[in-house]
Motif scaffolding. Sequence first.
Motif, mmCIF file in Angstrom:
data_model
loop_
_atom_site.group_PDB
_atom_site.id
_atom_site.type_symbol
_atom_site.label_atom_id
_atom_site.label_comp_id
_atom_site.label_asym_id
_atom_site.label_seq_id
_atom_site.Cartn_x
_atom_site.Cartn_y
_atom_site.Cartn_z
ATOM 1 N N LYS A 142 56.278 40.069 32.282
ATOM 2 C CA LYS A 142 56.813 39.240 33.359
ATOM 3 C C LYS A 142 55.753 38.980 34.421
ATOM 4 N N ALA A 143 54.976 40.016 34.733
ATOM 5 C CA ALA A 143 53.912 39.861 35.727
ATOM 6 C C ALA A 143 52.869 38.844 35.265
ATOM 7 N N GLU A 144 52.514 38.892 34.004
ATOM 8 C CA GLU A 144 51.521 37.942 33.491
ATOM 9 C C GLU A 144 52.039 36.513 33.540
ATOM 10 N N MET A 145 53.321 36.320 33.212
ATOM 11 C CA MET A 145 53.896 34.975 33.264
ATOM 12 C C MET A 145 53.914 34.443 34.695
ATOM 13 N N LEU A 146 54.220 35.310 35.663
ATOM 14 C CA LEU A 146 54.202 34.897 37.061
ATOM 15 C C LEU A 146 52.800 34.469 37.496
ATOM 16 N N ILE A 147 51.806 35.205 37.035
ATOM 17 C CA ILE A 147 50.425 34.868 37.374
ATOM 18 C C ILE A 147 50.045 33.524 36.782
ATOM 19 N N GLU A 148 50.397 33.280 35.541
ATOM 20 C CA GLU A 148 50.061 32.000 34.917
ATOM 21 C C GLU A 148 50.719 30.842 35.660
ATOM 22 N N GLN A 149 51.966 31.037 36.089
ATOM 23 C CA GLN A 149 52.675 29.987 36.817
ATOM 24 C C GLN A 149 52.044 29.712 38.178
ATOM 25 N N ASN A 150 51.643 30.778 38.871
ATOM 26 C CA ASN A 150 51.124 30.638 40.230
ATOM 27 C C ASN A 150 49.652 30.246 40.290
ATOM 28 N N TYR A 208 32.145 50.320 31.462
ATOM 29 C CA TYR A 208 31.508 49.069 31.884
ATOM 30 C C TYR A 208 32.545 47.966 31.948
ATOM 31 N N ASN A 209 32.368 47.043 32.892
ATOM 32 C CA ASN A 209 33.394 46.030 33.119
ATOM 33 C C ASN A 209 32.795 44.711 33.548
ATOM 34 N N GLY A 210 33.388 43.621 33.034
ATOM 35 C CA GLY A 210 32.953 42.279 33.388
ATOM 36 C C GLY A 210 33.531 41.842 34.721
ATOM 37 N N GLN A 211 32.696 41.267 35.545
ATOM 38 C CA GLN A 211 33.084 40.856 36.901
ATOM 39 C C GLN A 211 34.237 39.844 36.909
ATOM 40 N N LEU A 212 34.307 38.981 35.903
ATOM 41 C CA LEU A 212 35.268 37.879 35.891
ATOM 42 C C LEU A 212 36.520 38.175 35.073
ATOM 43 N N ASP A 213 36.641 39.404 34.594
ATOM 44 C CA ASP A 213 37.819 39.797 33.828
ATOM 45 C C ASP A 213 39.019 39.920 34.756
ATOM 46 N N LEU A 214 40.200 39.565 34.249
ATOM 47 C CA LEU A 214 41.433 39.754 35.005
ATOM 48 C C LEU A 214 42.315 40.811 34.350
ATOM 49 N N ILE A 215 42.542 40.713 33.059
ATOM 50 C CA ILE A 215 43.475 41.622 32.401
ATOM 51 C C ILE A 215 43.105 43.078 32.676
ATOM 52 N N VAL A 216 41.813 43.392 32.635
ATOM 53 C CA VAL A 216 41.334 44.718 33.051
ATOM 54 C C VAL A 216 40.276 44.474 34.125
ATOM 55 N N ASP A 217 40.734 44.129 35.307
ATOM 56 C CA ASP A 217 39.808 43.772 36.377
ATOM 57 C C ASP A 217 39.075 45.000 36.903
ATOM 58 N N THR A 218 37.909 44.757 37.474
ATOM 59 C CA THR A 218 37.070 45.860 37.936
ATOM 60 C C THR A 218 37.735 46.661 39.043
ATOM 61 N N MET A 219 38.512 46.006 39.897
ATOM 62 C CA MET A 219 39.231 46.735 40.945
ATOM 63 C C MET A 219 40.142 47.800 40.354
ATOM 64 N N GLY A 220 40.819 47.452 39.279
ATOM 65 C CA GLY A 220 41.705 48.408 38.621
ATOM 66 C C GLY A 220 40.949 49.552 37.979
ATOM 67 N N GLN A 221 39.781 49.232 37.384
ATOM 68 C CA GLN A 221 38.960 50.274 36.787
ATOM 69 C C GLN A 221 38.492 51.275 37.841
ATOM 70 N N GLU A 222 38.037 50.752 38.961
ATOM 71 C CA GLU A 222 37.577 51.634 40.040
ATOM 72 C C GLU A 222 38.727 52.495 40.564
ATOM 73 N N ALA A 223 39.932 51.923 40.574
ATOM 74 C CA ALA A 223 41.097 52.649 41.094
ATOM 75 C C ALA A 223 41.433 53.860 40.230
#
Length: 437
Positions: free
Chosen positions: A252-260, A363-378
Amino acid sequence: MELVPRTSPVVLLLLSLLGLSTGAVIDWPAEEGKEVWDYVTVRKDAHMFWWLYYATNPCKNFSELPLVMWLQGGPGGSSTGFGNFEEIGPLDSDLKPRRTTWLQSASLLFVDNPVGTGFSYVNKSGAYAKDLAMVVSDMMILLKTFFDCHKEFQTIPFYIFSESYGGKMAAGIGLELYKAVQQGTIQCNFAGVALGDSWISPINSVLSWGPYLYSVSLLDDQGLAEVSQVAEQVLDAVNKEHYVEATQLWGKAEMLIEQNTDGVNFYNILTKSAPMAAMESSLEFTQSHLVHLYQRHVRHLQQDTLSQLMNGPIRKKLKIIPEDCSWGGQSASVFQNMEGDFMKPVIGIVDELLEAGVNVTVYNGQLDLIVDTMGQEAWMRKLKWAELPKFNQLKWKALYSDPQSSETSAFVKSYKNLAFYWILRAGHMVTISRFVR
């Protein structure tokens, strides 16, 4: 660190992790080398396919170079297909030599896991893996068989590289392999795991999607509020260990993101997602949220051109694929059977790896969303590893792929057996990202 001209950040990462010299250019054309493949029956009615390429370095014998096992994501993504022909193998999907194949630096072992992925298959529906524990157990049987039959690799440093959901599997497999080596049940020189854009703690990714997209002007205030609200619902389900419900809310969260966001690509935020194709009726999905999740996270790993290659020329070359088994034919069932595992975190497993002294690289790609770097650091901040405070106190160092340029390609922070690489201008598939200039 001495860097190599014309070398991408991910190749620098590979060389650094494997402890290889970076003093020589490594963009030689791939040469045809030795390769072998086979099946291992890991359980009754469960058969796992693997494909090994021996390193083809003109200056070194394969025995002087490491062995890397590559694990794809999904779950249901094929290492022998996507990882091999679209990312790091000797040939690309047009069967042309890949100048940046990792075979220049290591022998490569591609494994289609969990069972039912790629050319792996099950004979009965009850034989699919249901959780990480079963995935790990299956892989231990495959690795024991592999190293028993290929003793030439028992003393060569062995690394597990991974991408996306493959990172979650790599963590679990790595810990169990470490124990098996200590107990003497598997003979190999296990050297570490590399977790690329890995699904280690899904909730940390979900919670950071909104703030990340808002910070780059891909959500407005209302969109941020909507995404944050459903993210909190996912968090509540995870805290209650209602993992199937959490998976549904994740969709559901992913669908909301695609819509917005007008269809932002979850694998590179600077691009848009292609329209989803209709689900093939033969996949027999009964839950609509899984249909969307499968289409978004597995179908893109087996596009028609790759499927035609694997079920055509490659199948003919391999000669051992059963007549009733098609590449990717069971991947939807693999994905569906792992529904209850998707949102389970494995931070504790990473902690155990670190405490055991196993080398862990994230290691993480700067432009990734599904596994974004902010989440990895968290999730990394949640580690209980005793040395984490010292790791956190370090300043990162810049890496440059071209010593003649001041353009930064990546940052790295490393302490003892933990390292983190921030790969700039890269998306989810770091190895094949189109670096934005």
